[in-house]
Design a protein around this motif. Sequence first.
Motif, PDB file in Angstrom:
ATOM      1  N   GLU A  60       1.010  -5.862   8.864  1.00  0.00           N
ATOM      2  CA  GLU A  60       2.423  -5.889   8.470  1.00  0.00           C
ATOM      3  C   GLU A  60       2.581  -6.473   7.066  1.00  0.00           C
ATOM      4  O   GLU A  60       3.489  -6.092   6.325  1.00  0.00           O
ATOM      5  CB  GLU A  60       3.244  -6.686   9.479  1.00  0.00           C
ATOM      6  CG  GLU A  60       3.386  -6.002  10.826  1.00  0.00           C
ATOM      7  CD  GLU A  60       3.988  -4.605  10.703  1.00  0.00           C
ATOM      8  OE1 GLU A  60       5.016  -4.457  10.000  1.00  0.00           O
ATOM      9  OE2 GLU A  60       3.432  -3.661  11.284  1.00  0.00           O
ATOM     10  N   LEU A  61       1.699  -7.395   6.708  1.00  0.00           N
ATOM     11  CA  LEU A  61       1.698  -7.943   5.351  1.00  0.00           C
ATOM     12  C   LEU A  61       1.424  -6.840   4.334  1.00  0.00           C
ATOM     13  O   LEU A  61       2.092  -6.741   3.297  1.00  0.00           O
ATOM     14  CB  LEU A  61       0.655  -9.045   5.241  1.00  0.00           C
ATOM     15  CG  LEU A  61       0.325  -9.571   3.833  1.00  0.00           C
ATOM     16  CD1 LEU A  61       1.544 -10.194   3.187  1.00  0.00           C
ATOM     17  CD2 LEU A  61      -0.823 -10.569   3.902  1.00  0.00           C
ATOM     18  N   LEU A  62       0.442  -5.981   4.636  1.00  0.00           N
ATOM     19  CA  LEU A  62       0.135  -4.860   3.751  1.00  0.00           C
ATOM     20  C   LEU A  62       1.338  -3.929   3.623  1.00  0.00           C
ATOM     21  O   LEU A  62       1.690  -3.501   2.521  1.00  0.00           O
ATOM     22  CB  LEU A  62      -1.067  -4.088   4.278  1.00  0.00           C
ATOM     23  CG  LEU A  62      -2.436  -4.768   4.164  1.00  0.00           C
ATOM     24  CD1 LEU A  62      -3.491  -3.951   4.910  1.00  0.00           C
ATOM     25  CD2 LEU A  62      -2.838  -4.949   2.710  1.00  0.00           C
ATOM     26  N   ARG A  63       1.946  -3.596   4.762  1.00  0.00           N
ATOM     27  CA  ARG A  63       3.122  -2.711   4.739  1.00  0.00           C
ATOM     28  C   ARG A  63       4.250  -3.336   3.922  1.00  0.00           C
ATOM     29  O   ARG A  63       4.903  -2.658   3.121  1.00  0.00           O
ATOM     30  CB  ARG A  63       3.612  -2.447   6.160  1.00  0.00           C
ATOM     31  CG  ARG A  63       2.666  -1.617   7.012  1.00  0.00           C
ATOM     32  CD  ARG A  63       3.287  -1.343   8.378  1.00  0.00           C
ATOM     33  NE  ARG A  63       2.342  -0.714   9.273  1.00  0.00           N
ATOM     34  CZ  ARG A  63       2.091   0.599   9.298  1.00  0.00           C
ATOM     35  NH1 ARG A  63       2.715   1.402   8.459  1.00  0.00           N
ATOM     36  NH2 ARG A  63       1.213   1.097  10.145  1.00  0.00           N
ATOM     37  N   VAL A 130      -0.305   2.917   3.437  1.00  0.00           N
ATOM     38  CA  VAL A 130       0.517   2.185   2.465  1.00  0.00           C
ATOM     39  C   VAL A 130       0.097   2.504   1.032  1.00  0.00           C
ATOM     40  O   VAL A 130       0.939   2.531   0.127  1.00  0.00           O
ATOM     41  CB  VAL A 130       0.486   0.663   2.731  1.00  0.00           C
ATOM     42  CG1 VAL A 130       1.091   0.345   4.092  1.00  0.00           C
ATOM     43  CG2 VAL A 130      -0.915   0.094   2.614  1.00  0.00           C
ATOM     44  N   ARG A 131      -1.218   2.745   0.821  1.00  0.00           N
ATOM     45  CA  ARG A 131      -1.661   3.150  -0.508  1.00  0.00           C
ATOM     46  C   ARG A 131      -0.970   4.440  -0.909  1.00  0.00           C
ATOM     47  O   ARG A 131      -0.467   4.581  -2.027  1.00  0.00           O
ATOM     48  CB  ARG A 131      -3.178   3.343  -0.534  1.00  0.00           C
ATOM     49  CG  ARG A 131      -3.683   3.966  -1.821  1.00  0.00           C
ATOM     50  CD  ARG A 131      -5.032   4.639  -1.652  1.00  0.00           C
ATOM     51  NE  ARG A 131      -5.350   5.472  -2.803  1.00  0.00           N
ATOM     52  CZ  ARG A 131      -4.956   6.740  -2.941  1.00  0.00           C
ATOM     53  NH1 ARG A 131      -4.225   7.328  -2.005  1.00  0.00           N
ATOM     54  NH2 ARG A 131      -5.271   7.424  -4.017  1.00  0.00           N
ATOM     55  N   SER A 162      -3.052   8.587  -8.908  1.00  0.00           N
ATOM     56  CA  SER A 162      -3.977   7.537  -8.488  1.00  0.00           C
ATOM     57  C   SER A 162      -4.519   6.779  -9.690  1.00  0.00           C
ATOM     58  O   SER A 162      -4.662   5.549  -9.657  1.00  0.00           O
ATOM     59  CB  SER A 162      -5.132   8.135  -7.694  1.00  0.00           C
ATOM     60  OG  SER A 162      -4.685   8.721  -6.502  1.00  0.00           O
ATOM     61  N   ALA A 163      -4.819   7.519 -10.762  1.00  0.00           N
ATOM     62  CA  ALA A 163      -5.358   6.897 -11.968  1.00  0.00           C
ATOM     63  C   ALA A 163      -4.346   5.951 -12.609  1.00  0.00           C
ATOM     64  O   ALA A 163      -4.696   4.857 -13.064  1.00  0.00           O
ATOM     65  CB  ALA A 163      -5.777   7.972 -12.966  1.00  0.00           C
ATOM     66  N   LEU A 164      -3.075   6.360 -12.638  1.00  0.00           N
ATOM     67  CA  LEU A 164      -2.035   5.509 -13.228  1.00  0.00           C
ATOM     68  C   LEU A 164      -1.839   4.240 -12.413  1.00  0.00           C
ATOM     69  O   LEU A 164      -1.730   3.138 -12.968  1.00  0.00           O
ATOM     70  CB  LEU A 164      -0.723   6.285 -13.343  1.00  0.00           C
ATOM     71  CG  LEU A 164      -0.675   7.356 -14.435  1.00  0.00           C
ATOM     72  CD1 LEU A 164       0.602   8.181 -14.324  1.00  0.00           C
ATOM     73  CD2 LEU A 164      -0.782   6.725 -15.823  1.00  0.00           C
ATOM     74  N   VAL A 165      -1.794   4.388 -11.088  1.00  0.00           N
ATOM     75  CA  VAL A 165      -1.645   3.207 -10.228  1.00  0.00           C
ATOM     76  C   VAL A 165      -2.847   2.290 -10.397  1.00  0.00           C
ATOM     77  O   VAL A 165      -2.715   1.068 -10.551  1.00  0.00           O
ATOM     78  CB  VAL A 165      -1.479   3.620  -8.755  1.00  0.00           C
ATOM     79  CG1 VAL A 165      -1.529   2.386  -7.840  1.00  0.00           C
ATOM     80  CG2 VAL A 165      -0.165   4.356  -8.548  1.00  0.00           C
TER      81      VAL A 165
END
Length: 202
Positions: A60-63, A130-131, A162-165
Amino acid sequence: MDTQSSRRQATRAKLYEAAVTLIAEQGFSATTVDEIAERAGVAKGTVYYNFKSKTELFEELLRHGVGLLAASLREAADQTERQGGTRVEALDAMIRAGLVFIHRYPAFTQLYVAELWRTNRAWQSTLMVVRQEAVAVVEAVLTEAVNRGELSEEIDVPLTASALVGMVLVAALDWQAFQRERSLDDVHAALSRLLHGRVGGC
């Protein structure tokens, strides 16, 4: 929102903050529920009232954390749109929003990036979900930019998103760890030039 719901959200926020700090400091396995409760200033039973287990708390922390990041990216893009900016300008604003988020939540970001490289965790599927939530926000803006002719149709949207993130995450962590003398404006300016020079073709 009623008072009880507000109190529960406040309690969860304290537990998230305590958990992310402890886990970033000493690792998931070494962190106990007792320590999380003590750091949050609540009884151990309060942790189990809100979460079935330490693993569920971490999921839940990740979310929660990535949800905040995705919301800040989305708001940056929407604000640029309201101001009549281009989609490339929206991407630039999202880079800054990402840096602001990481500056505000360095422990969560460090933990999130570390977990991306692990493959044996119970929450691996949650992490992937979440990613994608955060990357999808960037993908949407890139797709709009291509459709409007601001960016080349040859761009691989999923990989570029993905590269920008990844660029923002890694650059910001390096900034926090090794180049703290730099201001947020300095870091944003460097990444902005990279965006416009390598992605925008300007």
